[in-house]
Write a protein that holds these residues in place. Structure first.
Motif, PDB file in Angstrom:
ATOM      1  N   THR A   1     -21.289   4.166   2.360  1.00  0.00           N
ATOM      2  CA  THR A   1     -21.295   4.125   3.820  1.00  0.00           C
ATOM      3  C   THR A   1     -20.904   5.491   4.371  1.00  0.00           C
ATOM      4  O   THR A   1     -20.298   6.305   3.669  1.00  0.00           O
ATOM      5  CB  THR A   1     -20.303   3.077   4.344  1.00  0.00           C
TER       6      THR A   1
ATOM      7  N   PRO B   1     -18.716   8.117   6.553  1.00  0.00           N
ATOM      8  CA  PRO B   1     -17.281   8.165   6.855  1.00  0.00           C
ATOM      9  C   PRO B   1     -16.918   7.659   8.252  1.00  0.00           C
ATOM     10  O   PRO B   1     -15.848   7.077   8.438  1.00  0.00           O
ATOM     11  CB  PRO B   1     -16.941   9.651   6.728  1.00  0.00           C
TER      12      PRO B   1
ATOM     13  N   SER C   1     -15.518   4.044   8.636  1.00  0.00           N
ATOM     14  CA  SER C   1     -14.450   3.617   7.727  1.00  0.00           C
ATOM     15  C   SER C   1     -13.461   2.646   8.380  1.00  0.00           C
ATOM     16  O   SER C   1     -13.040   1.678   7.758  1.00  0.00           O
ATOM     17  CB  SER C   1     -13.719   4.831   7.173  1.00  0.00           C
TER      18      SER C   1
ATOM     19  N   ILE D   1     -14.721  -0.922   8.439  1.00  0.00           N
ATOM     20  CA  ILE D   1     -14.837  -1.505   7.090  1.00  0.00           C
ATOM     21  C   ILE D   1     -13.459  -1.851   6.548  1.00  0.00           C
ATOM     22  O   ILE D   1     -13.250  -2.911   5.957  1.00  0.00           O
ATOM     23  CB  ILE D   1     -15.574  -0.533   6.140  1.00  0.00           C
ATOM     24  N   ARG D   2     -12.493  -0.966   6.800  1.00  0.00           N
ATOM     25  CA  ARG D   2     -11.133  -1.250   6.341  1.00  0.00           C
ATOM     26  C   ARG D   2     -10.599  -2.514   7.016  1.00  0.00           C
ATOM     27  O   ARG D   2      -9.882  -3.304   6.411  1.00  0.00           O
ATOM     28  CB  ARG D   2     -10.212  -0.064   6.627  1.00  0.00           C
ATOM     29  N   LYS D   3     -10.996  -2.708   8.267  1.00  0.00           N
ATOM     30  CA  LYS D   3     -10.571  -3.912   8.991  1.00  0.00           C
ATOM     31  C   LYS D   3     -11.155  -5.150   8.306  1.00  0.00           C
ATOM     32  O   LYS D   3     -10.481  -6.158   8.130  1.00  0.00           O
ATOM     33  CB  LYS D   3     -11.044  -3.814  10.439  1.00  0.00           C
ATOM     34  N   MET D   4     -12.423  -5.052   7.917  1.00  0.00           N
ATOM     35  CA  MET D   4     -13.086  -6.162   7.235  1.00  0.00           C
ATOM     36  C   MET D   4     -12.407  -6.465   5.897  1.00  0.00           C
ATOM     37  O   MET D   4     -12.244  -7.611   5.506  1.00  0.00           O
ATOM     38  CB  MET D   4     -14.559  -5.817   7.018  1.00  0.00           C
ATOM     39  N   LYS D   5     -12.006  -5.401   5.202  1.00  0.00           N
ATOM     40  CA  LYS D   5     -11.389  -5.571   3.894  1.00  0.00           C
ATOM     41  C   LYS D   5      -9.902  -5.920   4.005  1.00  0.00           C
ATOM     42  O   LYS D   5      -9.286  -6.289   3.012  1.00  0.00           O
ATOM     43  CB  LYS D   5     -11.506  -4.273   3.075  1.00  0.00           C
ATOM     44  N   GLY D   6      -9.355  -5.740   5.204  1.00  0.00           N
ATOM     45  CA  GLY D   6      -7.943  -6.025   5.372  1.00  0.00           C
ATOM     46  C   GLY D   6      -7.041  -5.094   4.606  1.00  0.00           C
ATOM     47  O   GLY D   6      -6.023  -5.486   4.062  1.00  0.00           O
ATOM     48  N   ARG D   7      -7.437  -3.840   4.543  1.00  0.00           N
ATOM     49  CA  ARG D   7      -6.637  -2.862   3.797  1.00  0.00           C
ATOM     50  C   ARG D   7      -6.313  -1.662   4.663  1.00  0.00           C
ATOM     51  O   ARG D   7      -7.128  -1.233   5.466  1.00  0.00           O
ATOM     52  CB  ARG D   7      -7.405  -2.337   2.586  1.00  0.00           C
TER      53      ARG D   7
ATOM     54  N   SER E   1      -5.998   3.793   1.752  1.00  0.00           N
ATOM     55  CA  SER E   1      -5.272   4.157   0.545  1.00  0.00           C
ATOM     56  C   SER E   1      -5.176   5.674   0.511  1.00  0.00           C
ATOM     57  O   SER E   1      -6.086   6.372   0.913  1.00  0.00           O
ATOM     58  CB  SER E   1      -6.006   3.644  -0.686  1.00  0.00           C
ATOM     59  N   SER E   2      -4.037   6.139   0.082  1.00  0.00           N
ATOM     60  CA  SER E   2      -3.913   7.593   0.037  1.00  0.00           C
ATOM     61  C   SER E   2      -2.896   7.989  -1.024  1.00  0.00           C
ATOM     62  O   SER E   2      -2.223   7.154  -1.595  1.00  0.00           O
ATOM     63  CB  SER E   2      -3.494   8.142   1.399  1.00  0.00           C
ATOM     64  N   LEU E   3      -2.821   9.257  -1.271  1.00  0.00           N
ATOM     65  CA  LEU E   3      -1.859   9.784  -2.236  1.00  0.00           C
ATOM     66  C   LEU E   3      -0.840  10.618  -1.477  1.00  0.00           C
ATOM     67  O   LEU E   3      -1.147  11.202  -0.446  1.00  0.00           O
ATOM     68  CB  LEU E   3      -2.576  10.668  -3.265  1.00  0.00           C
TER      69      LEU E   3
ATOM     70  N   LYS F   1      -3.169   5.005 -11.576  1.00  0.00           N
ATOM     71  CA  LYS F   1      -4.277   4.868 -10.634  1.00  0.00           C
ATOM     72  C   LYS F   1      -5.603   5.245 -11.290  1.00  0.00           C
ATOM     73  O   LYS F   1      -6.640   5.268 -10.639  1.00  0.00           O
ATOM     74  CB  LYS F   1      -4.038   5.748  -9.407  1.00  0.00           C
TER      75      LYS F   1
ATOM     76  N   ILE G   1     -14.074   8.866  -6.853  1.00  0.00           N
ATOM     77  CA  ILE G   1     -13.225   8.727  -5.670  1.00  0.00           C
ATOM     78  C   ILE G   1     -13.390   9.919  -4.736  1.00  0.00           C
ATOM     79  O   ILE G   1     -13.451   9.774  -3.525  1.00  0.00           O
ATOM     80  CB  ILE G   1     -11.742   8.590  -6.079  1.00  0.00           C
TER      81      ILE G   1
END
Lengths: 172, 247
Positions: A66, A68, A71, A74-80, A83-85, A125, A152
């Motif tokens: 997809t 950028p 994003s 999509i994160r809302k759909m995935k409920g996440r 993610s980051s470092l 990871k 990634i």
């Protein structure tokens, strides 16, 4: 020709990981040129279509991804959450990526701190892996990046990493 | 309840030094050692006053700075012969080289951060299960108590092969590490399953430490555990919404 393209498209759609030209050729028993032409054609079509995703070349293969700008939804759909470092983990990862294979002591030296914790996190990871042992007393573990690292960070291979800024010799 | 606040202001002593150099708009090839050493030591004092856990590496660099400072103050009175080798060798040279190298990697790290990350900026098909639409699920979700947790713990332990139990693991583990790890995963993902926490190295010690960490976090009321039914997967959630300031 159009049939070939549709066939390649079907495989790309169904593949779980980036699929290489060689693998496509192997499965479809088509000449490499034909596979390549089909993939490049598809890539251009998706680009021109200006849709929500494109066909990206990543980690030695091709994969639908997809754009950028979408994003957040999509994160809302995935409920996440994103993610980051941590900055420390990113630094360690950068040192491993550019200097691999590298032992922990050398990472510590470059960063000026003990990299043990961040290194462990990166191995968990699956961004960094043990690639062997250095042939010096104590046989310290050598670390390198994984294929997942390329996936990634949207890299075709390690050569695609931007050149590190010059620091070697001191200017007079 | 005491909270240990981790303020990652600097990634290490080199990072702090680079910051001071930038702040003072100093030429990295010609660092005024006296000034920088003073500011470096002042920053360490300030960090100490904030109760930050100062890593030993900060002190190592402090002593390096003091050594360089003293070497630059000393007149070059070494005996003719021996002194000859040293002429032109700036005592700051090694440090500057280290700083430049570190800076290059710091930039490389920022560069990595700026790339379109998979699962952060771009997504492939089916990478993560979608969130179920709210309210459609008729599952009864019950908060899990100690009995269910112990039960799940027993099942995991008994599912381990005997040879895995014999494994000698030199990996250094602590409950504190596991607690921090669980909290970090919760911050990242919002929730995590008991099973996921045990993934990656299913040796007995790790499972025991993970279990102790979960119990400790429940006791501190920092997490809550829920289960969708008997023997269903146990999911762990942060007990309170994190405040943006971490205050």
């Amino acid at each position: 020709m159009e049939h070939d393209k549709a066939l390649v498209e079907a495989l790309l759609f169904a593949a779980e990981t980036p699929i290489s030209l060689d693998r496509l050729r192997e499965i479809l028993d088509m000449p490499k040129e034909a596979v390549q032409a089909a993939v490049l054609d598809l890539q251009r079509e998706y680009q021109e279509r200006r849709g929500g995703f494109t066909l990206e070349e990543v980690a030695g293969g091709f994969q639908f991804r997809t754009l950028p700008e979408y994003s957040a939804s999509i994160r809302k759909m995935k409920g996440r959450g994103p993610s980051s470092l941590t900055p420390a983990a990113l630094e360690t990862l950068a040192v491993v990526a550019y200097r691999q294979p590298i032992v922990k002591a050398d990472i510590d030296r470059v960063r000026g701190v003990d990299a043990g914790g961040t290194l462990k996190g990166l191995v968990e990871k699956k961004l960094v892996r043990i690639v062997g042992r250095k042939d010096v007393p104590g046989k310290p573990i050598l670390y390198g990046t994984t294929r997942r690292f390329l996936e990634i960070f949207d890299l075709q291979d390690l050569a695609e990493l931007p050149t590190l800024r010059e620091f070697g010799e001191l200017a007079e | 309840m005491s909270y240990e606040v981790r303020l990652d202001i600097f990634q290490g002593p080199l990072d702090l030094l680079l910051y001071l150099i930038k702040k003072n708009e100093i030429d990295i090839y010609n660092i005024p050692i006296a000034l920088i050493t003073q500011q470096y030591l002042e920053t360490l004092e300030w960090m100490k006053s904030l109760n930050l856990d100062l890593a030993g590496e900060y002190l190592v660099l402090a002593s390096t700075l003091l050594l360089i400072k003293s070497r630059m103050l000393l007149p070059d009175d070494s005996p003719e012969g021996a002194g000859e080798d040293e002429t032109g060798e700036d005592p700051r040279q090694d440090l500057v080289r280290q700083l430049l190298e570190y800076q290059a990697f710091k930039e490389a790290a920022l560069d990595l951060d700026g790339r379109p990350w998979l699962e952060r900026d771009v997504f492939k098909r089916g990478s993560y299960p979608d969130l179920p639409p709210a309210g459609t699920e008729e599952e009864t979700i019950a908060e899990v108590g100690i009995v269910e947790l112990v039960d799940a713990f027993r099942r995991v332990i008994s599912s381990l092969e005997k040879e895995e139990l014999m494994q000698i693991n030199s990996e250094k583990l602590s409950v504190t590490d596991r607690i921090n790890e669980i909290l970090e995963r919760l911050r990242e993902a919002g929730q995590v399953s008991f099973q996921e926490l045990l993934e990656g190295g299913r040796d007995r010690r790790r499972i025991v430490y993970t279990f102790l960490a979960i119990l400790e976090l429940m006791k501190l009321r920092m997490i809550k555990a829920y289960q969708t039914g008997p023997f269903g997967p146990i999911r762990i959630f942060p007990a309170v919404e994190e405040e943006p300031d971490g205050a």
